[in-house]
Motif scaffolding. Structure first.
Motif, PDB file in Angstrom:
ATOM      1  N   MET A  46       0.849  -1.190   0.000  1.00 10.67           N
ATOM      2  CA  MET A  46       0.000   0.000   0.000  1.00 10.67           C
ATOM      3  C   MET A  46       0.890   1.246   0.000  1.00 10.67           C
ATOM      4  N   THR A  47       0.666   2.117  -0.967  1.00 11.76           N
ATOM      5  CA  THR A  47       1.459   3.345  -1.038  1.00 11.76           C
ATOM      6  C   THR A  47       0.792   4.460  -0.243  1.00 11.76           C
ATOM      7  N   THR A  48       1.632   5.217   0.446  1.00 15.14           N
ATOM      8  CA  THR A  48       1.153   6.310   1.293  1.00 15.14           C
ATOM      9  C   THR A  48       1.818   7.607   0.862  1.00 15.14           C
ATOM     10  N   ILE A  49       1.014   8.614   0.622  1.00 20.74           N
ATOM     11  CA  ILE A  49       1.499   9.940   0.263  1.00 20.74           C
ATOM     12  C   ILE A  49       1.081  10.909   1.350  1.00 20.74           C
ATOM     13  N   MET A  50       2.027  11.707   1.830  1.00 18.34           N
ATOM     14  CA  MET A  50       1.693  12.763   2.785  1.00 18.34           C
ATOM     15  C   MET A  50       1.861  14.109   2.103  1.00 18.34           C
ATOM     16  N   ALA A  51       0.825  14.919   2.158  1.00 15.66           N
ATOM     17  CA  ALA A  51       0.877  16.283   1.634  1.00 15.66           C
ATOM     18  C   ALA A  51       0.990  17.243   2.813  1.00 15.66           C
ATOM     19  N   ILE A  52       1.953  18.146   2.729  1.00 15.35           N
ATOM     20  CA  ILE A  52       2.174  19.139   3.774  1.00 15.35           C
ATOM     21  C   ILE A  52       1.826  20.511   3.217  1.00 15.35           C
ATOM     22  N   SER A  53       0.900  21.195   3.853  1.00 13.47           N
ATOM     23  CA  SER A  53       0.517  22.545   3.452  1.00 13.47           C
ATOM     24  C   SER A  53       0.974  23.539   4.515  1.00 13.47           C
ATOM     25  N   ALA A  54       1.739  24.547   4.072  1.00 10.92           N
ATOM     26  CA  ALA A  54       2.215  25.570   5.004  1.00 10.92           C
ATOM     27  C   ALA A  54       1.393  26.843   4.923  1.00 10.92           C
ATOM     28  N   GLY A  55       0.186  26.748   4.373  1.00 15.09           N
ATOM     29  CA  GLY A  55      -0.686  27.909   4.289  1.00 15.09           C
ATOM     30  C   GLY A  55      -1.092  28.404   5.662  1.00 15.09           C
ATOM     31  N   LEU A  56      -1.260  29.705   5.787  1.00 14.29           N
ATOM     32  CA  LEU A  56      -1.596  30.291   7.084  1.00 14.29           C
ATOM     33  C   LEU A  56      -3.059  30.682   7.202  1.00 14.29           C
ATOM     34  N   SER A  57      -3.688  30.975   6.092  1.00 12.99           N
ATOM     35  CA  SER A  57      -5.086  31.418   6.151  1.00 12.99           C
ATOM     36  C   SER A  57      -6.021  30.211   6.040  1.00 12.99           C
ATOM     37  N   VAL A  64      -2.484  12.226  -7.561  1.00 19.75           N
ATOM     38  CA  VAL A  64      -1.510  11.127  -7.442  1.00 19.75           C
ATOM     39  C   VAL A  64      -2.228   9.780  -7.367  1.00 19.75           C
ATOM     40  N   LYS A  65      -3.398   9.759  -6.761  1.00 23.09           N
ATOM     41  CA  LYS A  65      -4.213   8.547  -6.658  1.00 23.09           C
ATOM     42  C   LYS A  65      -3.484   7.415  -5.943  1.00 23.09           C
ATOM     43  N   ALA A  66      -2.953   7.720  -4.772  1.00 25.75           N
ATOM     44  CA  ALA A  66      -2.271   6.713  -3.954  1.00 25.75           C
ATOM     45  C   ALA A  66      -3.291   5.912  -3.167  1.00 25.75           C
ATOM     46  N   ASP A  67      -2.829   4.793  -2.582  1.00 29.33           N
ATOM     47  CA  ASP A  67      -3.720   3.974  -1.748  1.00 29.33           C
ATOM     48  C   ASP A  67      -4.194   4.751  -0.528  1.00 29.33           C
ATOM     49  N   HIS A  68      -3.287   5.533   0.042  1.00 34.99           N
ATOM     50  CA  HIS A  68      -3.643   6.328   1.220  1.00 34.99           C
ATOM     51  C   HIS A  68      -2.964   7.687   1.113  1.00 34.99           C
ATOM     52  N   THR A  69      -3.749   8.739   1.287  1.00 30.88           N
ATOM     53  CA  THR A  69      -3.224  10.104   1.234  1.00 30.88           C
ATOM     54  C   THR A  69      -3.650  10.847   2.482  1.00 30.88           C
ATOM     55  N   LEU A 128       2.979  16.325  18.075  1.00 28.14           N
ATOM     56  CA  LEU A 128       3.783  16.464  16.871  1.00 28.14           C
ATOM     57  C   LEU A 128       4.491  15.175  16.483  1.00 28.14           C
ATOM     58  N   ARG A 129       4.852  14.365  17.459  1.00 27.29           N
ATOM     59  CA  ARG A 129       5.639  13.156  17.199  1.00 27.29           C
ATOM     60  C   ARG A 129       5.001  12.236  16.156  1.00 27.29           C
ATOM     61  N   PRO A 130       3.684  11.965  16.203  1.00 32.99           N
ATOM     62  CA  PRO A 130       3.089  11.084  15.187  1.00 32.99           C
ATOM     63  C   PRO A 130       3.174  11.667  13.767  1.00 32.99           C
ATOM     64  N   VAL A 131       3.102  12.983  13.647  1.00 27.61           N
ATOM     65  CA  VAL A 131       3.206  13.617  12.324  1.00 27.61           C
ATOM     66  C   VAL A 131       4.595  13.370  11.745  1.00 27.61           C
ATOM     67  N   LEU A 132       5.624  13.556  12.562  1.00 26.53           N
ATOM     68  CA  LEU A 132       6.990  13.334  12.095  1.00 26.53           C
ATOM     69  C   LEU A 132       7.228  11.862  11.766  1.00 26.53           C
ATOM     70  N   ARG A 133       6.606  10.973  12.523  1.00 29.78           N
ATOM     71  CA  ARG A 133       6.749   9.541  12.252  1.00 29.78           C
ATOM     72  C   ARG A 133       6.071   9.181  10.932  1.00 29.78           C
ATOM     73  N   ARG A 134       4.865   9.708  10.712  1.00 30.13           N
ATOM     74  CA  ARG A 134       4.153   9.395   9.467  1.00 30.13           C
ATOM     75  C   ARG A 134       4.875   9.990   8.262  1.00 30.13           C
ATOM     76  N   LEU A 135       5.499  11.144   8.431  1.00 29.72           N
ATOM     77  CA  LEU A 135       6.293  11.732   7.358  1.00 29.72           C
ATOM     78  C   LEU A 135       7.456  10.809   6.992  1.00 29.72           C
ATOM     79  N   ALA A 136       8.146  10.302   8.000  1.00 27.06           N
ATOM     80  CA  ALA A 136       9.280   9.405   7.751  1.00 27.06           C
ATOM     81  C   ALA A 136       8.820   8.109   7.091  1.00 27.06           C
ATOM     82  N   ASP A 140       5.641   6.993   1.596  1.00 25.99           N
ATOM     83  CA  ASP A 140       6.358   6.598   0.381  1.00 25.99           C
ATOM     84  C   ASP A 140       6.740   7.805  -0.456  1.00 25.99           C
ATOM     85  N   GLY A 141       5.974   8.879  -0.356  1.00 25.69           N
ATOM     86  CA  GLY A 141       6.258  10.100  -1.099  1.00 25.69           C
ATOM     87  C   GLY A 141       5.634  11.289  -0.401  1.00 25.69           C
TER      88      GLY A 141
END
Length: 198
Positions: A1-12, A28-33, A58-66, A69-70
């Motif tokens: 299963m492929t996992t993609i994490m999108a990070i948005s630094a928007g403030l508004s 991207v149409k990954a299995d999990h986004t 914050l720790r789980p976010v950093l773990r999921r980022l690591a 898959d992309g």
């Protein structure tokens, strides 16, 4: 299963940066986004910078980022560069977390004059972190949202590159050091016969 994490630094809120991150992730149409808005973790990121310790939020976010898959990283442009929040987040990411990881970069801004921020600011810092930054970056100026055909074309091209790069790599997975332990008797057998002078 492929996992993609999108990070948005928007403030508004709503945020064109989040909109771009969501459109890239959907294409991207990954299995999990998963999409993470850094504004929701701004205090946690600052605390980490000050204490050098990731809190329980914050720790789980950093773990999921690591473990992803992309990555899709999208920032608004401030003073001809990426946002301070975005840079602060990169500063707390573990040094090896991005190594060899496919990354699609994007940015949003008021005018197309800032589009080179992707090449002169964002791409170099991610290359320094040894990420695999994909060739096509997506910049969306305010006017681009009215010309959806061109923006959609660029989004599709970049997302296709990320999907192809992720597909050709083995799935990323955190190695559990305790999954296959060496029996204690084997460890003792390795040191039997040794003397104090060994």
């Amino acid at each position: 299963m492929t996992t993609i994490m999108a990070i948005s630094a928007g403030l508004s809120q709503p945020s064109s940066t989040r909109m771009l991150a969501d459109r890239l992730a959907a294409e991207v149409k990954a299995d999990h986004t998963e999409t993470v808005e850094l504004r929701e973790y701004a205090h946690d990121i600052t605390d980490h910078l000050l204490t050098r310790f990731a809190n329980a939020r914050l720790r789980p976010v950093l773990r999921r980022l690591a473990d992803a898959d992309g990555l899709i990283l999208v920032t608004p442009v401030f003073t001809a560069s990426f946002s301070g929040l975005f840079k602060s987040f990169l500063d707390i990411v573990e040094p090896d977390a991005l190594q060899g990881k496919p990354v699609l970069i994007g940015a949003t801004g008021g005018t197309e004059r800032h589009s080179l921020v992707l090449e002169h600011a964002l791409r170099p810092v991610l290359t320094y972190l040894r990420a695999v930054v994909l060739p096509t970056a997506v910049y969306a100026a305010s006017a681009d949202w009215g010309n959806d055909t061109d923006l959609s074309r660029r989004i599709a091209r970049a997302a296709g590159e990320l999907a192809a790069e992720v597909a050709r790599r083995p799935a990323v997975g955190r190695v559990d050091p305790f999954a296959d332990p060496v029996p204690f008797t084997d460890l003792l057998a390795d040191i039997s016969g040794r003397t104090d002078h060994d």
